[in-house]
Design a protein around this motif. Structure first.
Motif, PDB file in Angstrom:
ATOM      1  N   SER A 280       0.857  -1.185   0.000  1.00 30.06           N
ATOM      2  CA  SER A 280       0.000   0.000   0.000  1.00 30.06           C
ATOM      3  C   SER A 280       0.894   1.237   0.000  1.00 30.06           C
ATOM      4  O   SER A 280       2.121   1.124  -0.053  1.00 30.06           O
ATOM      5  CB  SER A 280      -0.924   0.001   1.222  1.00 30.06           C
ATOM      6  OG  SER A 280      -0.167   0.030   2.413  1.00 30.06           O
ATOM      7  N   VAL A 281       0.254   2.404   0.040  1.00 27.50           N
ATOM      8  CA  VAL A 281       1.031   3.648   0.041  1.00 27.50           C
ATOM      9  C   VAL A 281       0.503   4.600   1.104  1.00 27.50           C
ATOM     10  O   VAL A 281      -0.649   4.528   1.522  1.00 27.50           O
ATOM     11  CB  VAL A 281       0.986   4.361  -1.337  1.00 27.50           C
ATOM     12  CG1 VAL A 281       1.662   3.525  -2.404  1.00 27.50           C
ATOM     13  CG2 VAL A 281      -0.447   4.718  -1.737  1.00 27.50           C
ATOM     14  N   ALA A 282       1.383   5.506   1.523  1.00 25.93           N
ATOM     15  CA  ALA A 282       0.974   6.694   2.260  1.00 25.93           C
ATOM     16  C   ALA A 282       0.769   7.806   1.235  1.00 25.93           C
ATOM     17  O   ALA A 282       1.218   7.701   0.097  1.00 25.93           O
ATOM     18  CB  ALA A 282       2.044   7.087   3.267  1.00 25.93           C
ATOM     19  N   GLY A 283       0.116   8.857   1.645  1.00 29.25           N
ATOM     20  CA  GLY A 283      -0.158   9.953   0.718  1.00 29.25           C
ATOM     21  C   GLY A 283      -1.514   9.803   0.055  1.00 29.25           C
ATOM     22  O   GLY A 283      -2.194   8.793   0.198  1.00 29.25           O
ATOM     23  N   GLY A 284      -1.908  10.838  -0.668  1.00 29.28           N
ATOM     24  CA  GLY A 284      -3.201  10.847  -1.325  1.00 29.28           C
ATOM     25  C   GLY A 284      -3.947  12.136  -1.017  1.00 29.28           C
ATOM     26  O   GLY A 284      -3.348  13.155  -0.655  1.00 29.28           O
ATOM     27  N   VAL A 285      -5.251  12.094  -1.141  1.00 30.08           N
ATOM     28  CA  VAL A 285      -6.071  13.290  -0.929  1.00 30.08           C
ATOM     29  C   VAL A 285      -6.140  13.602   0.563  1.00 30.08           C
ATOM     30  O   VAL A 285      -6.595  12.759   1.355  1.00 30.08           O
ATOM     31  CB  VAL A 285      -7.496  13.091  -1.484  1.00 30.08           C
ATOM     32  CG1 VAL A 285      -8.343  14.345  -1.250  1.00 30.08           C
ATOM     33  CG2 VAL A 285      -7.451  12.744  -2.968  1.00 30.08           C
ATOM     34  N   PRO A 286      -5.690  14.774   0.995  1.00 26.13           N
ATOM     35  CA  PRO A 286      -5.720  15.096   2.433  1.00 26.13           C
ATOM     36  C   PRO A 286      -7.150  15.297   2.920  1.00 26.13           C
ATOM     37  O   PRO A 286      -8.021  15.787   2.179  1.00 26.13           O
ATOM     38  CB  PRO A 286      -4.911  16.386   2.533  1.00 26.13           C
ATOM     39  CG  PRO A 286      -4.984  17.002   1.174  1.00 26.13           C
ATOM     40  CD  PRO A 286      -5.078  15.859   0.198  1.00 26.13           C
ATOM     41  N   PHE A 287      -7.409  14.924   4.154  1.00 34.20           N
ATOM     42  CA  PHE A 287      -8.754  15.074   4.711  1.00 34.20           C
ATOM     43  C   PHE A 287      -9.167  16.536   4.788  1.00 34.20           C
ATOM     44  O   PHE A 287     -10.362  16.843   4.779  1.00 34.20           O
ATOM     45  CB  PHE A 287      -8.819  14.416   6.089  1.00 34.20           C
ATOM     46  CG  PHE A 287      -8.849  12.909   6.029  1.00 34.20           C
ATOM     47  CD1 PHE A 287     -10.030  12.225   5.784  1.00 34.20           C
ATOM     48  CD2 PHE A 287      -7.688  12.180   6.192  1.00 34.20           C
ATOM     49  CE1 PHE A 287     -10.061  10.847   5.710  1.00 34.20           C
ATOM     50  CE2 PHE A 287      -7.697  10.793   6.130  1.00 34.20           C
ATOM     51  CZ  PHE A 287      -8.885  10.120   5.886  1.00 34.20           C
ATOM     52  N   SER A 288      -8.192  17.448   4.835  1.00 32.28           N
ATOM     53  CA  SER A 288      -8.520  18.871   4.882  1.00 32.28           C
ATOM     54  C   SER A 288      -9.197  19.352   3.605  1.00 32.28           C
ATOM     55  O   SER A 288      -9.858  20.395   3.602  1.00 32.28           O
ATOM     56  CB  SER A 288      -7.256  19.696   5.130  1.00 32.28           C
ATOM     57  OG  SER A 288      -6.306  19.478   4.097  1.00 32.28           O
ATOM     58  N   ALA A 289      -9.045  18.602   2.506  1.00 29.87           N
ATOM     59  CA  ALA A 289      -9.674  18.970   1.236  1.00 29.87           C
ATOM     60  C   ALA A 289     -11.096  18.433   1.125  1.00 29.87           C
ATOM     61  O   ALA A 289     -11.766  18.676   0.113  1.00 29.87           O
ATOM     62  CB  ALA A 289      -8.837  18.454   0.069  1.00 29.87           C
ATOM     63  N   LEU A 290     -11.555  17.709   2.155  1.00 24.42           N
ATOM     64  CA  LEU A 290     -12.841  17.021   2.115  1.00 24.42           C
ATOM     65  C   LEU A 290     -13.737  17.484   3.244  1.00 24.42           C
ATOM     66  O   LEU A 290     -13.259  17.911   4.302  1.00 24.42           O
ATOM     67  CB  LEU A 290     -12.618  15.510   2.240  1.00 24.42           C
ATOM     68  CG  LEU A 290     -11.663  14.880   1.224  1.00 24.42           C
ATOM     69  CD1 LEU A 290     -11.223  13.508   1.701  1.00 24.42           C
ATOM     70  CD2 LEU A 290     -12.314  14.789  -0.135  1.00 24.42           C
ATOM     71  N   ASP A 291     -15.051  17.380   3.034  1.00 20.80           N
ATOM     72  CA  ASP A 291     -15.969  17.670   4.128  1.00 20.80           C
ATOM     73  C   ASP A 291     -16.192  16.395   4.939  1.00 20.80           C
ATOM     74  O   ASP A 291     -15.548  15.364   4.702  1.00 20.80           O
ATOM     75  CB  ASP A 291     -17.272  18.284   3.605  1.00 20.80           C
ATOM     76  CG  ASP A 291     -18.159  17.286   2.864  1.00 20.80           C
ATOM     77  OD1 ASP A 291     -17.812  16.080   2.785  1.00 20.80           O
ATOM     78  OD2 ASP A 291     -19.218  17.698   2.356  1.00 20.80           O
ATOM     79  N   GLN A 292     -17.111  16.429   5.872  1.00 22.41           N
ATOM     80  CA  GLN A 292     -17.320  15.279   6.748  1.00 22.41           C
ATOM     81  C   GLN A 292     -17.849  14.057   6.013  1.00 22.41           C
ATOM     82  O   GLN A 292     -17.736  12.941   6.525  1.00 22.41           O
ATOM     83  CB  GLN A 292     -18.281  15.660   7.886  1.00 22.41           C
ATOM     84  CG  GLN A 292     -17.679  16.666   8.868  1.00 22.41           C
ATOM     85  CD  GLN A 292     -18.611  16.977  10.022  1.00 22.41           C
ATOM     86  OE1 GLN A 292     -19.819  16.738   9.939  1.00 22.41           O
ATOM     87  NE2 GLN A 292     -18.063  17.511  11.109  1.00 22.41           N
ATOM     88  N   GLY A 293     -18.399  14.257   4.837  1.00 19.98           N
ATOM     89  CA  GLY A 293     -18.904  13.137   4.047  1.00 19.98           C
ATOM     90  C   GLY A 293     -17.916  12.638   3.009  1.00 19.98           C
ATOM     91  O   GLY A 293     -18.284  11.853   2.141  1.00 19.98           O
ATOM     92  N   LEU A 294     -16.675  13.097   3.100  1.00 18.58           N
ATOM     93  CA  LEU A 294     -15.603  12.763   2.142  1.00 18.58           C
ATOM     94  C   LEU A 294     -15.868  13.349   0.759  1.00 18.58           C
ATOM     95  O   LEU A 294     -15.396  12.826  -0.256  1.00 18.58           O
ATOM     96  CB  LEU A 294     -15.390  11.241   2.041  1.00 18.58           C
ATOM     97  CG  LEU A 294     -14.948  10.548   3.333  1.00 18.58           C
ATOM     98  CD1 LEU A 294     -14.772   9.042   3.100  1.00 18.58           C
ATOM     99  CD2 LEU A 294     -13.644  11.149   3.854  1.00 18.58           C
ATOM    100  N   MET A 295     -16.592  14.464   0.707  1.00 18.40           N
ATOM    101  CA  MET A 295     -16.828  15.180  -0.546  1.00 18.40           C
ATOM    102  C   MET A 295     -15.768  16.259  -0.715  1.00 18.40           C
ATOM    103  O   MET A 295     -15.428  16.968   0.236  1.00 18.40           O
ATOM    104  CB  MET A 295     -18.222  15.803  -0.559  1.00 18.40           C
ATOM    105  CG  MET A 295     -18.582  16.463  -1.885  1.00 18.40           C
ATOM    106  SD  MET A 295     -20.291  17.095  -1.912  1.00 18.40           S
ATOM    107  CE  MET A 295     -20.126  18.533  -0.827  1.00 18.40           C
ATOM    108  N   LEU A 296     -15.231  16.382  -1.935  1.00 24.10           N
ATOM    109  CA  LEU A 296     -14.255  17.426  -2.223  1.00 24.10           C
ATOM    110  C   LEU A 296     -14.892  18.799  -2.048  1.00 24.10           C
ATOM    111  O   LEU A 296     -15.933  19.094  -2.658  1.00 24.10           O
ATOM    112  CB  LEU A 296     -13.735  17.276  -3.651  1.00 24.10           C
ATOM    113  CG  LEU A 296     -12.750  16.131  -3.911  1.00 24.10           C
ATOM    114  CD1 LEU A 296     -12.601  15.880  -5.405  1.00 24.10           C
ATOM    115  CD2 LEU A 296     -11.387  16.455  -3.287  1.00 24.10           C
ATOM    116  N   ARG A 297     -14.278  19.635  -1.233  1.00 23.28           N
ATOM    117  CA  ARG A 297     -14.834  20.962  -0.989  1.00 23.28           C
ATOM    118  C   ARG A 297     -14.866  21.800  -2.272  1.00 23.28           C
ATOM    119  O   ARG A 297     -15.772  22.621  -2.467  1.00 23.28           O
ATOM    120  CB  ARG A 297     -14.004  21.685   0.078  1.00 23.28           C
ATOM    121  CG  ARG A 297     -13.987  20.989   1.427  1.00 23.28           C
ATOM    122  CD  ARG A 297     -13.182  21.781   2.448  1.00 23.28           C
ATOM    123  NE  ARG A 297     -12.974  21.036   3.683  1.00 23.28           N
ATOM    124  CZ  ARG A 297     -13.855  20.933   4.668  1.00 23.28           C
ATOM    125  NH1 ARG A 297     -15.027  21.549   4.563  1.00 23.28           N
ATOM    126  NH2 ARG A 297     -13.577  20.240   5.752  1.00 23.28           N
TER     127      ARG A 297
END
Length: 398
Positions: free
Chosen positions: A332-349
Motif C-alpha cells: 500500500s502507500v501513504a499519501g493521497g487526498v488530504p482530509f482537509s480537502a474534504l468535508d465530513q462526508g468525504l466530498m471534495l470541498r
C-alpha cells in the motif's frame, strides 16, 4: 445521467456502489481494468485477511495520524460489522490466534463473486475498460472501448486506489488529474513494504528463512511478528508496521529475545560453554534459531565476550538498511487526498458532488485486516454521503 457514477472497482468502490444501490439510487460503476477487484483477489492469494478482532481503541490506534479523521467511518463499520457483512455474503469466518479474521476458504474469489451477484441483482450497471481521464467543467470524461464519453452525474464517487501494484490498477495517475484541477494531493510514499538490506554472501543460505519470536524497533514504533530474510533484505507482516519510521530513515533494531529481560539474559549467557562454539551456546541457552544466529553474526561480528554486552546486543541488534523497497512493490502507500480537502462526508470541498474513498485518501495502516477494513469503511461512508446528497437534491423532472 441520473443516479451515481462510481469510478473504481476495488473494495472501496464496490462498497460505495452497495450503499448507493441500497438507498435506491441507480449506479454506473466504471473500472479501467478488464475485471473488478484485482487487488482484492491478489491479496486473497495468501489468505484473505478481512479485519482484526480486537477492542476498538486498539484497532483505531493502528491508523496512526489519520485515526482521528477515520474514527467516524471506522465506528460506523467496525470489525464486527465487517464480519457480519461477509457472513451475509455467505462466507463462514474464523479468527486466528492473533485476532486476524479470515474466510474458511481463505480466498477472496468466493466473496467477490457473491458480492458482485448481490450488486448485479440490485441493478448495478458495471463497465470495464472505462478509464477516467479528468473533468471538463462539470462533465466527467471517460475513455471507453466505444470512444470518449462525457458524463454529467449528480454525484461521483472516486475510488481509484493508491500507487502500488500498478499492474492491478492502482497506478496513481489520478494524482496528475487532481494537480491539473488545482486539487491538493499529498505525495505518495511506500507503506507495508520490504526493507532493502545489502547482505554478505554468508547470508545466502538463510534466504527464505523466517525470523520468529523477535521484536522490531524503529523510531517510536515496535512490532512483534514474523519477517523473512530475502535476497534483497527483509519483508513480512512483523516489519510492515514500522514503515512510517523506516520511510523517514529511522534505524532498525531487532530484539532477538523479547520475552527475556536483560538481567536474565545476561545471567544465561554467563553459563560456562566449555568447548562449544558461541553459536551453539546461543542456540542452547537462549534458543536462537539458525536464522537469528546468522543475522547476529552478519550485523555484529565480532561479538563481545562479556555476557552483559552480548545480552545488550541481543536485545537491540542494529540492522543497517537502505530504506524501503520501491513504491510499486509496496502493498500500500501513504499519501493521497488530504482530509482537509474534504468535508465530513468525504466530498471534495472544491468539487461539490464528488466524493473520495479508499486508498485515494491520505492514510496508511499495517497489514492484518486494517487496510481492507479502512477501504470498506470509507467506501461505505462516501457512498452513504453521496446517497444522502442525491436524496436531498433529486434530479429535475422531464
Amino acid at each position: 445521467m441520473n443516479g451515481a457514477l462510481v469510478i473504481g472497482g476495488g473494495p472501496a468502490g464496490l462498497m460505495a456502489a452497495d450503499a448507493l444501490l441500497s438507498a435506491g439510487h441507480p449506479v454506473v460503476l466504471a473500472e479501467a481494468r478488464p475485471s473488478l477487484g484485482r487487488k482484492l483477489l491478489m491479496a486473497g492469494k495468501s489468505g484473505l485477511n478481512l479485519t482484526k478482532s480486537e477492542g476498538f481503541p486498539a484497532f483505531l490506534s493502528n491508523y496512526g495520524p489519520a485515526a482521528a479523521a477515520l474514527r467516524p467511518m471506522l465506528s460506523a463499520f467496525p470489525p464486527e460489522e465487517v464480519m457480519h457483512w461477509a457472513e451475509g455474503l455467505g462466507q463462514t469466518l474464523f479468527t486466528g490466534s492473533t485476532g486476524r479474521v479470515f474466510p474458511h476458504g481463505m480466498k477472496a474469489s468466493p466473496l467477490l463473486r457473491a458480492w458482485l451477484a448481490r450488486l448485479d441483482g440490485m441493478g448495478l450497471q458495471r463497465h470495464t475498460r472505462w478509464r477516467w481521464t479528468g473533468w471538463d467543467g462539470e462533465a466527467v470524461l471517460m475513455d471507453t472501448p466505444g470512444g470518449a464519453l462525457r458524463l454529467t452525474p449528480p454525484v461521483t464517487v472516486l475510488a481509484l486506489g493508491g500507487a502500488s501494484w500498478a499492474r492491478l490498477g492502482s497506478d496513481g495517475q489520478w494524482a496528475e488529474i487532481f494537480a491539473r484541477a488545482g486539487l491538493p494531493v499529498t505525495p505518495f510514499a511506500p507503506a507495508n513494504a520490504g526493507l532493502c538490506v545489502q547482505w554478505s554472501t554468508h547470508m545466502k543460505p538463510q534466504f527464505g528463512a523466517p525470523l520468529k519470536g523477535v521484536a522490531f524497533h524503529a523510531g517510536d514504533l515496535v512490532s512483534r511478528g514474523e519477517a523473512v530474510i530475502s535476497a534483497r533484505g527483509l519483508e513480512g507482516g512483523g516489519l510492515y508496521p514500522l514503515s512510517p519510521a523506516l520511510r523517514e530513515g529511522a534505524p532498525l533494531a531487532i530484539d532477538l529475545c523479547p520475552d527475556i529481560d536483560l538481567a536474565t539474559l545476561s545471567k544465561r549467557l554467563s553459563r560456562p560453554r566449555g568447548k562449544q562454539s558461541l553459536s551453539n551456546h546461543l542456540r542452547k541457552v537462549v534458543n536462537l534459531s539458525a536464522a537469528t544466529r546468522a543475522l547476529l553474526m552478519e550485523c555484529a561480528r565480532p561479538l563481545p565476550d562479556q555476557p552483559a554486552a552480548l545480552a545488550a546486543l541481543l536485545k537491540a541488534l542494529p540492522v543497517p538498511h537502505a530504506g524501503l523497497r520501491p513504491m510499486d512493490e509496496a502493498i500500500s502507500v501513504a499519501g493521497g487526498v488530504p482530509f482537509s480537502a474534504l468535508d465530513q462526508g468525504l466530498m471534495l470541498r472544491e468539487r461539490p458532488g464528488t466524493f473520495v474513498a479508499g486508498e485515494m485518501l491520505d492514510w496508511e495502516a499495517p497489514t492484518g485486516g486494517y487496510l481492507l477494513t479502512g477501504c470498506l469503511a470509507t467506501g461505505l461512508w462516501a457512498g452513504r454521503a453521496a446517497a444522502a446528497r442525491l436524496a436531498a437534491c433529486p434530479p429535475p423532472g422531464p
